[in-house]
Motif scaffolding. Structure first.
Motif, PDB file in Angstrom:
ATOM      1  N   TYR A   1       2.482  21.626   9.773  1.00  0.00           N
ATOM      2  CA  TYR A   1       2.606  20.207  10.133  1.00  0.00           C
ATOM      3  C   TYR A   1       1.226  19.543  10.151  1.00  0.00           C
ATOM      4  O   TYR A   1       1.009  18.482   9.549  1.00  0.00           O
ATOM      5  N   LYS A   2       0.297  20.198  10.799  1.00  0.00           N
ATOM      6  CA  LYS A   2      -1.054  19.633  10.942  1.00  0.00           C
ATOM      7  C   LYS A   2      -1.752  19.520   9.590  1.00  0.00           C
ATOM      8  O   LYS A   2      -2.359  18.491   9.271  1.00  0.00           O
ATOM      9  N   ASP A   3      -1.660  20.578   8.773  1.00  0.00           N
ATOM     10  CA  ASP A   3      -2.350  20.588   7.476  1.00  0.00           C
ATOM     11  C   ASP A   3      -1.804  19.513   6.534  1.00  0.00           C
ATOM     12  O   ASP A   3      -2.567  18.824   5.856  1.00  0.00           O
ATOM     13  N   THR A   4      -0.482  19.403   6.494  1.00  0.00           N
ATOM     14  CA  THR A   4       0.122  18.398   5.609  1.00  0.00           C
ATOM     15  C   THR A   4      -0.175  16.986   6.115  1.00  0.00           C
ATOM     16  O   THR A   4      -0.427  16.061   5.331  1.00  0.00           O
ATOM     17  N   TYR A   5      -0.172  16.837   7.430  1.00  0.00           N
ATOM     18  CA  TYR A   5      -0.457  15.524   8.031  1.00  0.00           C
ATOM     19  C   TYR A   5      -1.898  15.104   7.722  1.00  0.00           C
ATOM     20  O   TYR A   5      -2.170  13.945   7.393  1.00  0.00           O
ATOM     21  N   GLU A   6      -2.819  16.067   7.828  1.00  0.00           N
ATOM     22  CA  GLU A   6      -4.231  15.783   7.540  1.00  0.00           C
ATOM     23  C   GLU A   6      -4.429  15.399   6.075  1.00  0.00           C
ATOM     24  O   GLU A   6      -5.227  14.519   5.744  1.00  0.00           O
ATOM     25  N   LEU A   7      -3.694  16.056   5.191  1.00  0.00           N
ATOM     26  CA  LEU A   7      -3.771  15.722   3.765  1.00  0.00           C
ATOM     27  C   LEU A   7      -3.399  14.268   3.544  1.00  0.00           C
ATOM     28  O   LEU A   7      -4.078  13.530   2.816  1.00  0.00           O
ATOM     29  N   ALA A   8      -2.283  13.876   4.177  1.00  0.00           N
ATOM     30  CA  ALA A   8      -1.822  12.492   4.028  1.00  0.00           C
ATOM     31  C   ALA A   8      -2.832  11.510   4.648  1.00  0.00           C
ATOM     32  O   ALA A   8      -3.109  10.440   4.084  1.00  0.00           O
ATOM     33  N   LYS A   9      -3.391  11.899   5.768  1.00  0.00           N
ATOM     34  CA  LYS A   9      -4.351  11.031   6.473  1.00  0.00           C
ATOM     35  C   LYS A   9      -5.602  10.802   5.631  1.00  0.00           C
ATOM     36  O   LYS A   9      -6.192   9.703   5.629  1.00  0.00           O
ATOM     37  N   ASN A  10      -6.024  11.842   4.904  1.00  0.00           N
ATOM     38  CA  ASN A  10      -7.229  11.754   4.083  1.00  0.00           C
ATOM     39  C   ASN A  10      -7.020  10.894   2.837  1.00  0.00           C
ATOM     40  O   ASN A  10      -7.998  10.462   2.214  1.00  0.00           O
ATOM     41  N   GLU A  11      -5.756  10.707   2.458  1.00  0.00           N
ATOM     42  CA  GLU A  11      -5.446   9.863   1.297  1.00  0.00           C
ATOM     43  C   GLU A  11      -4.328   8.897   1.671  1.00  0.00           C
ATOM     44  O   GLU A  11      -3.207   8.992   1.176  1.00  0.00           O
ATOM     45  N   PRO A  12      -4.617   7.964   2.572  1.00  0.00           N
ATOM     46  CA  PRO A  12      -3.592   7.118   3.177  1.00  0.00           C
ATOM     47  C   PRO A  12      -2.854   6.201   2.207  1.00  0.00           C
ATOM     48  O   PRO A  12      -1.736   5.772   2.499  1.00  0.00           O
ATOM     49  N   LYS A  13      -3.447   5.899   1.066  1.00  0.00           N
ATOM     50  CA  LYS A  13      -2.804   4.993   0.113  1.00  0.00           C
ATOM     51  C   LYS A  13      -1.856   5.720  -0.840  1.00  0.00           C
ATOM     52  O   LYS A  13      -1.047   5.092  -1.524  1.00  0.00           O
ATOM     53  N   LYS A  14      -1.970   7.046  -0.882  1.00  0.00           N
ATOM     54  CA  LYS A  14      -1.204   7.834  -1.838  1.00  0.00           C
ATOM     55  C   LYS A  14       0.224   8.057  -1.364  1.00  0.00           C
ATOM     56  O   LYS A  14       0.458   8.282  -0.173  1.00  0.00           O
ATOM     57  N   ALA A  15       1.164   8.056  -2.300  1.00  0.00           N
ATOM     58  CA  ALA A  15       2.549   8.399  -1.973  1.00  0.00           C
ATOM     59  C   ALA A  15       2.608   9.876  -1.592  1.00  0.00           C
ATOM     60  O   ALA A  15       1.882  10.708  -2.156  1.00  0.00           O
ATOM     61  N   ILE A  16       3.481  10.171  -0.639  1.00  0.00           N
ATOM     62  CA  ILE A  16       3.601  11.551  -0.137  1.00  0.00           C
ATOM     63  C   ILE A  16       3.871  12.551  -1.252  1.00  0.00           C
ATOM     64  O   ILE A  16       3.331  13.656  -1.253  1.00  0.00           O
ATOM     65  N   LYS A  17       4.681  12.172  -2.233  1.00  0.00           N
ATOM     66  CA  LYS A  17       5.011  13.106  -3.318  1.00  0.00           C
ATOM     67  C   LYS A  17       3.757  13.548  -4.070  1.00  0.00           C
ATOM     68  O   LYS A  17       3.691  14.667  -4.583  1.00  0.00           O
ATOM     69  N   ASN A  18       2.746  12.669  -4.118  1.00  0.00           N
ATOM     70  CA  ASN A  18       1.493  13.027  -4.795  1.00  0.00           C
ATOM     71  C   ASN A  18       0.541  13.780  -3.875  1.00  0.00           C
ATOM     72  O   ASN A  18      -0.189  14.669  -4.313  1.00  0.00           O
ATOM     73  N   VAL A  19       0.556  13.434  -2.596  1.00  0.00           N
ATOM     74  CA  VAL A  19      -0.270  14.139  -1.618  1.00  0.00           C
ATOM     75  C   VAL A  19       0.103  15.615  -1.557  1.00  0.00           C
ATOM     76  O   VAL A  19      -0.760  16.511  -1.538  1.00  0.00           O
ATOM     77  N   LEU A  20       1.419  15.883  -1.545  1.00  0.00           N
ATOM     78  CA  LEU A  20       1.900  17.255  -1.354  1.00  0.00           C
ATOM     79  C   LEU A  20       1.659  18.170  -2.550  1.00  0.00           C
ATOM     80  O   LEU A  20       1.780  19.391  -2.431  1.00  0.00           O
ATOM     81  N   LYS A  21       1.272  17.588  -3.677  1.00  0.00           N
ATOM     82  CA  LYS A  21       0.997  18.418  -4.865  1.00  0.00           C
ATOM     83  C   LYS A  21      -0.152  19.398  -4.609  1.00  0.00           C
ATOM     84  O   LYS A  21      -0.260  20.427  -5.286  1.00  0.00           O
ATOM     85  N   ALA A  22      -1.001  19.072  -3.650  1.00  0.00           N
ATOM     86  CA  ALA A  22      -2.129  19.951  -3.340  1.00  0.00           C
ATOM     87  C   ALA A  22      -1.671  21.245  -2.659  1.00  0.00           C
ATOM     88  O   ALA A  22      -2.389  22.249  -2.660  1.00  0.00           O
ATOM     89  N   LEU A  23      -0.462  21.226  -2.086  1.00  0.00           N
ATOM     90  CA  LEU A  23       0.042  22.392  -1.341  1.00  0.00           C
ATOM     91  C   LEU A  23       1.294  23.021  -1.932  1.00  0.00           C
ATOM     92  O   LEU A  23       1.534  24.213  -1.738  1.00  0.00           O
ATOM     93  N   LEU A  24       2.102  22.210  -2.611  1.00  0.00           N
ATOM     94  CA  LEU A  24       3.422  22.678  -3.038  1.00  0.00           C
ATOM     95  C   LEU A  24       3.594  22.571  -4.550  1.00  0.00           C
ATOM     96  O   LEU A  24       2.999  21.698  -5.185  1.00  0.00           O
ATOM     97  N   PRO A  25       4.441  23.421  -5.128  1.00  0.00           N
ATOM     98  CA  PRO A  25       4.791  23.253  -6.540  1.00  0.00           C
ATOM     99  C   PRO A  25       5.446  21.878  -6.734  1.00  0.00           C
ATOM    100  O   PRO A  25       6.329  21.500  -5.956  1.00  0.00           O
ATOM    101  N   GLU A  26       5.002  21.161  -7.733  1.00  0.00           N
ATOM    102  CA  GLU A  26       5.454  19.778  -7.918  1.00  0.00           C
ATOM    103  C   GLU A  26       6.980  19.664  -8.008  1.00  0.00           C
ATOM    104  O   GLU A  26       7.578  18.726  -7.479  1.00  0.00           O
ATOM    105  N   ARG A  27       7.598  20.640  -8.647  1.00  0.00           N
ATOM    106  CA  ARG A  27       9.054  20.546  -8.842  1.00  0.00           C
ATOM    107  C   ARG A  27       9.848  20.746  -7.556  1.00  0.00           C
ATOM    108  O   ARG A  27      11.010  20.373  -7.472  1.00  0.00           O
ATOM    109  N   MET A  28       9.216  21.351  -6.556  1.00  0.00           N
ATOM    110  CA  MET A  28       9.920  21.552  -5.297  1.00  0.00           C
ATOM    111  C   MET A  28       9.856  20.327  -4.378  1.00  0.00           C
ATOM    112  O   MET A  28      10.689  20.173  -3.486  1.00  0.00           O
TER     113      MET A  28
END
Length: 423
Positions: free
Chosen positions: A286-313
């Motif tokens: 929760y904390k790691d994903t939240y921090e990712l989003a916080k560091n890139e506040p303008k980005k859509a979540i689907k693009n933020v999460l690409k740093a941690l998750l396979p894009e297709r998932m």
């Protein structure tokens, strides 16, 4: 011609049994007979064509990785264990190397190296080899083995016969279950046969749509749960999504628990959960994903999460927690984000079965072990009848465990059959 020992089946256990019998102190006359046109076919495709000859783990750990009656192997492993197997091959000039999780491979990375060495050793040991020769019957006379009969009517007498014909898995290598009938004719019980070390099938929407087909996940954890919510097993490693379900090393290891749970509880579907971050707690995710989003506040979540998750998932994950993929940091809903963290730690996959026993790597079930002497591999019901390899009700995980069991029981059967044949 009469032989002291006949070995039926030229797979890993049969090759080892023939060598062990022929090189025993009794110096017996051995026939190795196989219905195929060449020996060692299953060995030649093992380990992805590289031949995982054994596993270097300590014996107790090795047996732990043979969940299908591994304790039965204590005696045979004491006589010829994994270190003996390594010494055996290195003694023939085959250098071995250890890879992840204790798996031992030839340095050549070619199964052919191992197969050729074994066949050459069989020949040097003076064993008579007959290929393209199916066996019709194993002959029993007055409570003891007396030989074999071929389809032509030819009878080959022998005091001892070793059944090393494998199970029913990978039938194109010759394992078509021939030995079960011969065992039953000697009075043996065959426990229920089932596929193990086998890919799992699923009709989850994301499987049916094939949107994850071909996606590989590394270093994840897969758990199997029974209908009462009890975790039955958990394995960490690699997984791949297929057009019919899931496969990969950890799926194969979980497969027998799926088979047994479906039967025990009479259910069609079994729940598995996938932990994408086994080294982290849900609150860390929760904390790691939240921090990712916080560091890139303008980005859509689907693009933020690409740093941690396979894009297709990502679309599947976000859909499960009812969150828009266009959400940005300023609009993150706390509860769905927490639900997402929990989902990444326990992503459920409903499976409804396995591929067939013929498509499995290993056959579960086989000749009942209470009817076999674990110290010799001889039948307790029919004198002179021996068993080794996959025909036994013994099965392990992939990773060198099944082949270790095959080599160990083959060596034990061959050595003791030679002793019985000359007693």
């Amino acid at each position: 011609m009469k032989y002291d020992v006949i070995v039926i089946g030229g797979g890993p256990s049969g090759l080892m049994a023939a060598i062990s019998a022929a090189e025993s102190e009794q110096g017996v006359n051995v026939l190795l007979i196989d219905k195929g046109d060449k020996l060692g076919r299953k060995l030649g495709i093992s380990g992805g064509g590289r031949c995982n000859v054994t596993n270097a783990k300590e014996i107790d750990e090795l047996i732990h990785n043979i969940p299908g009656n591994g304790r039965f192997l204590h005696s045979s492993l004491a006589q010829f264990g994994n270190t003996d197997i390594m010494a055996f091959f290195e003694g023939m000039g085959i250098a071995l190397k250890e890879e992840d999780r204790g798996r031992m491979f030839p340095v050549s990375d070619k199964a052919k190296t191992v197969v050729d060495a074994l066949i050459n050793r069989v020949k040097r040991s003076g064993v008579t080899i007959r290929t393209n020769t199916p066996v019709k019957h194993v002959l029993y006379t007055e409570g003891q083995t007396s030989g074999i009969e071929l389809p032509s009517g030819e009878i080959i007498p022998s005091r001892c016969v070793i059944l090393a014909v494998g199970g029913k898995s990978v039938p194109h290598t010759g394992s078509t279950g021939d030995g079960y009938a011969w065992a039953e004719q000697a009075g043996h019980t065959i426990t229920e046969l089932y596929p193990t070390e086998v890919p799992l099938t699923s009709d989850e929407p994301f499987i049916r749509s094939r949107e994850l087909q071909g996606l590989s996940l590394r270093n994840v954890t897969l758990s199997v749960w029974n209908p009462k919510g009890k975790r039955l097993t958990q394995h960490e490693g690699d997984l791949i999504f297929t057009h019919f379900g899931i496969s990969g090393p950890i799926v194969l290891r979980c497969s027998q628990y799926v088979v047994k749970t479906r039967k025990q509880f009479q259910v069609r579907d079994v729940t598995l959960t996938l932990d994408l971050f086994p080294d982290k707690h849900a609150d860390e995710v929760y904390k790691d994903t939240y921090e990712l989003a916080k560091n890139e506040p303008k980005k859509a979540i689907k693009n933020v999460l690409k740093a941690l998750l396979p894009e297709r998932m990502i679309p599947i994950i976000l859909s499960r927690v009812s969150m828009s993929d266009a959400t940005t940091y300023d609009n993150i809903p706390k509860q769905p984000w927490l639900d997402m963290a929990k989902l990444l730690k326990a992503f459920p996959i409903e499976v409804n079965g396995t591929l067939s026993i013929e498509e499995a790597f290993v056959t579960g079930g086989g000749v009942h072990l209470k009817e076999i002497d674990p110290k010799t591999m001889e039948s307790t019901l029919m004198s002179g009848l021996f068993f080794c390899g996959e025909i036994l009700d013994v099965h392990g995980y992939t990773g060198g465990y099944n082949i270790t069991a095959a080599f160990s029981t083959g060596n034990t059967a061959g050595k003791h059959a030679a002793a019985v044949a000359t007693s």
